[in-house]
Design a protein around this motif. Sequence first.
Motif, mmCIF file in Angstrom:
data_model
loop_
_atom_site.group_PDB
_atom_site.id
_atom_site.type_symbol
_atom_site.label_atom_id
_atom_site.label_comp_id
_atom_site.label_asym_id
_atom_site.label_seq_id
_atom_site.Cartn_x
_atom_site.Cartn_y
_atom_site.Cartn_z
ATOM 1 N N SER B 37 42.867 -19.031 -27.805
ATOM 2 C CA SER B 37 43.318 -20.188 -27.038
ATOM 3 C C SER B 37 42.095 -20.850 -26.434
ATOM 4 N N TYR B 38 42.244 -22.129 -26.093
ATOM 5 C CA TYR B 38 41.074 -22.888 -25.716
ATOM 6 C C TYR B 38 41.341 -23.763 -24.515
ATOM 7 N N GLY B 39 40.498 -23.720 -23.534
ATOM 8 C CA GLY B 39 40.694 -24.601 -22.384
ATOM 9 C C GLY B 39 39.630 -24.360 -21.344
ATOM 10 N N PHE B 40 39.933 -24.779 -20.131
ATOM 11 C CA PHE B 40 38.982 -24.723 -19.032
ATOM 12 C C PHE B 40 38.433 -23.311 -18.828
ATOM 13 N N ASP B 41 39.331 -22.321 -18.822
ATOM 14 C CA ASP B 41 38.893 -20.958 -18.507
ATOM 15 C C ASP B 41 37.916 -20.413 -19.539
ATOM 16 N N GLU B 42 38.176 -20.736 -20.822
ATOM 17 C CA GLU B 42 37.291 -20.255 -21.886
ATOM 18 C C GLU B 42 35.903 -20.892 -21.744
ATOM 19 N N ILE B 43 35.892 -22.195 -21.416
ATOM 20 C CA ILE B 43 34.609 -22.885 -21.269
ATOM 21 C C ILE B 43 33.859 -22.329 -20.057
ATOM 22 N N ARG B 44 34.604 -22.096 -18.970
ATOM 23 C CA ARG B 44 33.971 -21.544 -17.779
ATOM 24 C C ARG B 44 33.312 -20.191 -18.081
ATOM 25 N N ALA B 45 34.045 -19.341 -18.788
ATOM 26 C CA ALA B 45 33.535 -18.003 -19.107
ATOM 27 C C ALA B 45 32.247 -18.102 -19.937
ATOM 28 N N GLU B 46 32.237 -19.055 -20.879
ATOM 29 C CA GLU B 46 31.082 -19.218 -21.764
ATOM 30 C C GLU B 46 29.858 -19.694 -20.975
ATOM 31 N N VAL B 47 30.084 -20.620 -20.036
ATOM 32 C CA VAL B 47 28.957 -21.105 -19.223
ATOM 33 C C VAL B 47 28.430 -19.957 -18.356
ATOM 34 N N GLU B 48 29.343 -19.203 -17.768
ATOM 35 C CA GLU B 48 28.932 -18.127 -16.872
ATOM 36 C C GLU B 48 28.098 -17.071 -17.617
ATOM 37 N N ARG B 49 28.534 -16.752 -18.844
ATOM 38 C CA ARG B 49 27.870 -15.742 -19.665
ATOM 39 C C ARG B 49 26.430 -16.141 -20.000
ATOM 40 N N ARG B 50 26.142 -17.439 -19.974
ATOM 41 C CA ARG B 50 24.836 -17.919 -20.420
ATOM 42 C C ARG B 50 23.968 -18.468 -19.299
ATOM 43 N N LEU B 51 24.395 -18.290 -18.057
ATOM 44 C CA LEU B 51 23.659 -18.915 -16.952
ATOM 45 C C LEU B 51 22.167 -18.577 -16.978
ATOM 46 N N HIS B 52 21.837 -17.346 -17.396
ATOM 47 C CA HIS B 52 20.429 -16.956 -17.362
ATOM 48 C C HIS B 52 19.604 -17.659 -18.439
ATOM 49 N N LEU B 53 20.284 -18.326 -19.395
ATOM 50 C CA LEU B 53 19.545 -19.097 -20.398
ATOM 51 C C LEU B 53 19.364 -20.553 -19.965
ATOM 52 N N LEU B 54 19.919 -20.898 -18.810
ATOM 53 C CA LEU B 54 19.963 -22.295 -18.369
ATOM 54 C C LEU B 54 19.334 -22.428 -16.981
ATOM 55 N N PRO B 55 18.012 -22.255 -16.893
ATOM 56 C CA PRO B 55 17.374 -22.180 -15.568
ATOM 57 C C PRO B 55 17.736 -23.328 -14.616
ATOM 58 N N PRO B 56 17.817 -24.605 -15.085
ATOM 59 C CA PRO B 56 18.077 -25.659 -14.090
ATOM 60 C C PRO B 56 19.451 -25.536 -13.435
ATOM 61 N N TYR B 57 20.360 -24.760 -14.017
ATOM 62 C CA TYR B 57 21.736 -24.715 -13.517
ATOM 63 C C TYR B 57 21.877 -23.967 -12.199
ATOM 64 N N ARG B 58 20.922 -23.112 -11.869
ATOM 65 C CA ARG B 58 21.033 -22.366 -10.605
ATOM 66 C C ARG B 58 19.938 -22.751 -9.606
#
Lengths: 470, 470
Positions: B37-58
Amino acid sequence: MQRLTGMDASFLYMETPTMPMHVSGLYIYDPRSAPRSYGFDEIRAEVERRLHLLPPYRRRLVEVPFQLHHPLWIEDPDFDLDYHLRRAALPSPGGHRELAELAADIHSRPMDRTRPLWDMHIVEGLEDGMMAVIARTHHAAIDGASGVDITVNLLDIEPEPAPVPPPEQPWKPDRIPSDAELVAYALQSLSRQPVSAAKAVRRSIETAFAIRRRNREPDVNPPPAPFAAPRTSINRAITPHRSFGMAEIPLEDVKAVRKALGGTVNDVILAVCAGALRRWFDDRGEVLERPLVAMCPISIRTEDQRGALGNQVSSMLTSLATDIDDPVERLKVIQDGTKHAKEQAGAIGAEAMTQWAELAAPAVAARAARLYSRTRMASRHRPIFNVTISNVPGPAFPLYMAGAQLQAWYPMGPINDGGGLNMTVMSYLGTIHFGLVACPDVVPEVQALADHLHTSLEELVKAAEVASTV
Amino acid sequence: MQRLTGMDASFLYMETPTMPMHVSGLYIYDPRSAPRSYGFDEIRAEVERRLHLLPPYRRRLVEVPFQLHHPLWIEDPDFDLDYHLRRAALPSPGGHRELAELAADIHSRPMDRTRPLWDMHIVEGLEDGMMAVIARTHHAAIDGASGVDITVNLLDIEPEPAPVPPPEQPWKPDRIPSDAELVAYALQSLSRQPVSAAKAVRRSIETAFAIRRRNREPDVNPPPAPFAAPRTSINRAITPHRSFGMAEIPLEDVKAVRKALGGTVNDVILAVCAGALRRWFDDRGEVLERPLVAMCPISIRTEDQRGALGNQVSSMLTSLATDIDDPVERLKVIQDGTKHAKEQAGAIGAEAMTQWAELAAPAVAARAARLYSRTRMASRHRPIFNVTISNVPGPAFPLYMAGAQLQAWYPMGPINDGGGLNMTVMSYLGTIHFGLVACPDVVPEVQALADHLHTSLEELVKAAEVASTV
């Protein structure tokens, strides 16, 4: 062309990027009562048909160079209705929470001062087929009472839209005055000011003495002085973000409490808020050193100013007696407090308030507001008050927009540095609607506070039942 | 803790309420390819899982008191992912127009500088069951090229999300430095500046002479000097509002034109834009006194700076030859112009650009930008250029977000006083996506301009076919 009163203009001066000074309303309509199809186009047509009944909708500001004097309203030659009406939709399931988030987001955005200072978002996607309208108007153009007048001019009292009387004369846009004209006109008005300044000073001194005399009389319990409010976690500098909580309670319950326990409807509403705030601080484990102090705007609109636009407001500070355990006792202390506070606000007088506002130098006032905000001073000193509680009486009969019945009408007020919570209360059709606007970084979980309003009312209703049977 | 480079910080200094300086992207995903299934929660989980690859985000900004020096990035101790991810929906029918309006509205809002400077709106209600993401990041944190790197780090190259390598060390928030620390640190860095200032001045003088020598040589057609652009209706002071237009053209058509008529892919894209602008001004009956001048940002990122964040950009001014009737002739003049413009931009050099930006005094730069904007100076002088055209190469292979395939990727750039139109071009998966951001009060009907891009391409394709068969 018309100069803003000092009181109207003060809402422009105190505005900063974290503290926009508009008021909003969240309206929920039931399209099932509409005689025809219902949506954005029907609402747009209805607004357009009534524009001549809504003077602030086609007026824009013109600022005077170097802020020599208060700005002017002119009939906007570039007026474009399509700029002010926007379509929006809720993400699924389109419930209470999604609606509150959208309303908070829209309410948080600053308005463009080069356009007439209002807009409406027409919102689809509500779970029960309802339609929402989130309407904003700048506080420089309306106060609570004139805001209600605007809404009532926009709506009908029956499903079939009434014929609208045509404008007495066709609308005429103004020319935008040149900088030179603006300066000349400002200097002319300012040259007449020294006289009114002297008058305002004398009258204020007289008032101060009268209040001091009165407060020293033995029977008087003086209202809380400014800065007597306790420091709390919610009285800090705010951020640009907003959250929104809603609750509604039956007017008849409030009336039953009033009948059994005394006071005014407004006193009972204050007591309901006081009880909810007490619980909410308790949930957070926050112990307050003193009872919370509410700032309540009061309308100083006289009977012959009814229907006049702009702001006619003063305010009173009143204790919420949140240190008292028993809800009935708490209500009694609130009753006693508001009686004296209103007396004092009456003594300061509408005239003096208005005169002082008139004299404020725009450039100085605006700079002071920005400095206060930038330096986050509000986080450093004791708050003037803890929470704004504003009670706006609305109509007791049903209203319709292009045939759809207005179901609910939640107000949304501005918040300010040091006062991160605004509880505005609107009565409509036998229901009291609470709209709680907060800065989420300062007041977390504003909906939890809104939910406590029900519990707080129940407590009072039970006490009233006991009192009535005794 | 890390000081912003002068170039990154310059996007903060030039920002005003009518001119926010972030870049956005409108991404359209097809949830049918998603394994679950696809929606907000799936996208949120994916962003959270990759935060350490996205330095400007934190990372958030810390401004130095009195703007003594460029601000710092710190790892935000109050980072809250839920603030940055928002749910949104389109009103019916959820088509192209509703999507463009929402994207324009989101792109127009200023960002809160006390938070990490990015957010994403996850948009439901698209008519064909697609899902949209409107992502914004401040230009102080990324340029076009580093923006693409961020997106690619966030997405997958196959529907099944790849395992993400864990961070080398756990993320550690910074403490917010005190004002005293910030001042001390700024003074320390500033004390080392005189040396670099002297170097920058010498190098710039040398460069200026070299360019003048080169431009006087007989074979050289010098690129347009600043302020050589014609006055047009779109080069005025802008308002805070935005509109958004979209178009997409096949990369293979552009390549066919290039093969038959010469130049680079970028030259053909400039010619497609030139043809569309010519028609659009023609529709409006606006006669231009001279050919339009485009400002094209160029990446000055060296091979070993690949993957580095922030800004590494210079720019070139180039004529769009809109005075020439024949599309093939127009393309040839554009080709000739960009060759010399690039040479000159190369001569000015990445090093000098970077050094000058480093030296700009933050307080002065920010005040100058606000003054320029407030006085609407841009409406008074001849424009430096007429339109920004930015070409950002994206990946040629499909990307996936939590399993849903990225279908389309429209870029949205900033606009500025005097330059009310930004045409940014992103190639992805064999398609060239045009994102046109405009101020609707200055550039009406931006989608009509976007539609002309197709006609303009057709003209060139036909000419190329003729040329190939000759």
